[in-house]
Motif scaffolding. Structure first.
Motif, PDB file in Angstrom:
ATOM      1  N   LEU B  84       0.818  -1.297   0.001  1.00  0.00           N
ATOM      2  CA  LEU B  84      -0.143  -0.182   0.146  1.00  0.00           C
ATOM      3  C   LEU B  84       0.982   1.179   0.026  1.00  0.00           C
ATOM      4  N   LEU B  87       1.913   1.846  -3.278  1.00  0.00           N
ATOM      5  CA  LEU B  87       0.761   2.372  -4.294  1.00  0.00           C
ATOM      6  C   LEU B  87       0.528   3.732  -4.086  1.00  0.00           C
ATOM      7  N   LEU B  88       0.601   4.174  -2.525  1.00  0.00           N
ATOM      8  CA  LEU B  88       0.223   5.746  -2.357  1.00  0.00           C
ATOM      9  C   LEU B  88       1.303   6.330  -2.796  1.00  0.00           C
ATOM     10  N   GLU B  89       2.442   5.996  -2.884  1.00  0.00           N
ATOM     11  CA  GLU B  89       3.468   6.857  -3.786  1.00  0.00           C
ATOM     12  C   GLU B  89       3.353   7.140  -5.155  1.00  0.00           C
ATOM     13  N   ARG B  90       3.015   5.842  -5.753  1.00  0.00           N
ATOM     14  CA  ARG B  90       2.611   6.011  -7.146  1.00  0.00           C
ATOM     15  C   ARG B  90       1.443   6.908  -7.380  1.00  0.00           C
ATOM     16  N   ARG B  91       0.426   6.982  -6.471  1.00  0.00           N
ATOM     17  CA  ARG B  91      -0.657   7.844  -6.771  1.00  0.00           C
ATOM     18  C   ARG B  91      -0.134   9.253  -6.389  1.00  0.00           C
ATOM     19  N   GLU B  92       0.744   9.602  -5.729  1.00  0.00           N
ATOM     20  CA  GLU B  92       1.138  11.042  -5.637  1.00  0.00           C
ATOM     21  C   GLU B  92       1.916  11.451  -6.785  1.00  0.00           C
ATOM     22  N   LEU B  94       1.512  10.266  -9.658  1.00  0.00           N
ATOM     23  CA  LEU B  94       0.429  10.570 -10.750  1.00  0.00           C
ATOM     24  C   LEU B  94      -0.255  11.834 -10.622  1.00  0.00           C
ATOM     25  N   GLU B  95      -0.619  12.227  -9.369  1.00  0.00           N
ATOM     26  CA  GLU B  95      -1.232  13.381  -9.169  1.00  0.00           C
ATOM     27  C   GLU B  95      -0.413  14.623  -9.738  1.00  0.00           C
ATOM     28  N   LEU B  97       1.849  14.595 -11.964  1.00  0.00           N
ATOM     29  CA  LEU B  97       2.007  14.541 -13.479  1.00  0.00           C
ATOM     30  C   LEU B  97       0.849  15.099 -14.035  1.00  0.00           C
ATOM     31  N   ILE B  98      -0.211  14.662 -13.491  1.00  0.00           N
ATOM     32  CA  ILE B  98      -1.700  15.213 -13.950  1.00  0.00           C
ATOM     33  C   ILE B  98      -1.774  16.622 -13.827  1.00  0.00           C
TER      34      ILE B  98
END
Lengths: 251, 251
Positions: B84, B87-92, B94-95, B97-98
């Motif tokens: 997890l 995953l949270l790191e990846r989400r950050e 991605l955020e 990047l977006i």
DNA sequence: TTAAACTATTACGTTGCGTCAATGTCAATG
DNA sequence: CATTGACATTGACGCAACGTAATAGTTTAA
């Protein structure tokens, strides 16, 4: 104004391997090859590389970058717009993934709390300590103190809130399960009732129930001694029994 | 209770290639190999596969799944907890990047609005139509009508709100730029002032300014005829001049 | 002059399979 | 009984974007 690979690489902050790769795939070819075989880049190539890196930083694939450049009417804006669509999709998938992992963790922790509160708190402490050792500083820097604490406290907090109801359901589940194991048939009505109770128990933690997760979780009970031991106290071979029953229940 | 590859594959909803791959990497070996060389799986293997798929669905890599199983004390909970974190790191990321892509798009659109409102609206319309053709139904199904419309209208909405201030800054920028181009030196004080104005102009759209993005954007002006044409009207060779000046400004 | 620094090409490793290709085996049908 | 179609096997390439050697030739500075 001419650069060899390493010069350009240093200038742009990439590796020389990257430049050779870009040459290989035809994304950025040197202006010319000198007599000794060295790649020589000029002003145009520097510019083009900057453009490439600009898009790359935004997560656009080299393939797409190439297509952006080779399109007769260069339109970076449309390209980015399309790219954004893909990114938003990826984000949604990631959100789903995270939600699923979180709910699973939640359920497993709930199980542990039910099974042995002291043991669980010991586990939690170890967990927190491990995280502290491994990621503590990093995470604290990134998300700040309270985020870490919040995430660590959340579980215990939740358990104290809903403990009573949960305990009642647990009791019923355990009793039913015990009787069902004594009968010995995972497909029996009693066993299936236990499965249903277990499902309800899970829904206490999960916002969204899925058969797959239910199967996976009960199967895990068999492999993780902490869970197996707990169910063993209810009835011998109980974890395996529940797994079999749930497999039937979900079919 | 014995299965050949395809039987097991169908049972578990994976491809036979997947099973042979899992065998190859030692994640899931068949119970035995029959005399004809066929892989034969038994009950244990079915269970193990279920476990594998359980974790795989949660985005855990096969490598890690293998390590979870091979660990002497099986601890799926800790594994998921660590997973997890990743995953949270990846989400950050991605955020981030977006956010970057969005702000860049925003800035480019802003530029187009300034340069030629009619043309821009034409572009927007084409953009929307393209999206409609390509993703329209899908997107509408996924996010609903209003999400699509909202995203399409946002830009125009913003432009009408802040048009006045923006126009003033634009005028000043254009004048300065024109004079600077006439002088002909991208490193001149006037040119650098223009860069600063351009930066302020960008900050109208960007929540966070970075040198890299500034360089990348001005470089893009040179490649995209819509922008080049706009700057050409201010002064001949203006886009290239601005690019050079900004490259110096950001150094 | 020699060694350090830089260049080149070739090629394997990474992740999780999809997708041929060539070949062998099994069960059922004409 | 021979054929056919379904299913099995082992390779091996391909994808994305390089990292990381390994080996060998070139330039440059001491």
């Amino acid at each position: 104004m001419e650069y060899t690979v390493n010069k350009l690489a240093k200038l742009a902050g990439v590796s020389s391997r990257t430049l050779r790769y870009y040459d290989e795939i035809g994304l950025l070819s040197p202006k010319r090859i000198s007599s000794n075989g060295y790649r020589i880049y000029g002003r145009n190539e520097v510019d083009r590389l900057q453009q490439i890196l600009f898009y790359r930083e935004l997560g656009v694939s080299l393939d797409e970058i190439g297509r952006i450049f080779s399109a007769k009417d260069f339109d970076g804006l449309s390209a980015l717009q399309n790219h954004l669509t893909g990114l938003l999709e990826r984000r949604e998938q990631l959100e789903l993934l995270i939600a699923n992992v979180e709910k699973t963790i939640k359920a497993m922790k709930g199980e542990m709390i039910m099974s042995d509160k002291e043991k669980f708190e010991g586990f939690l402490k170890k967990m927190v300590d491990d995280n502290e050792r491994l990621y503590g500083e990093e995470v604290r820097e990134k998300y700040g103190e309270e985020a870490v604490n919040r995430s660590n406290e959340k579980v215990l907090h939740m358990s104290s809130e809903q403990y009573a109801e949960l305990e009642k359901l647990t009791e019923e589940l355990n009793e039913t399960l015990k009787k069902a194991v004594e009968q010995g048939d995972p497909s029996s009505e009693l066993a299936q009732k236990a499965c249903d109770l277990h499902r309800r128990w899970l829904c206490f933690y999960w916002d969204k129930y899925t058969k797959e997760a239910h199967i996976g979780l009960t199967q895990m009970y068999v492999y993780d001694s902490r869970f197996t031991e707990y169910y063993e106290k209810i009835a011998p071979g109980c974890a395996a029994f529940l797994r079999d029953a749930v497999a039937i229940y979900c079919k």
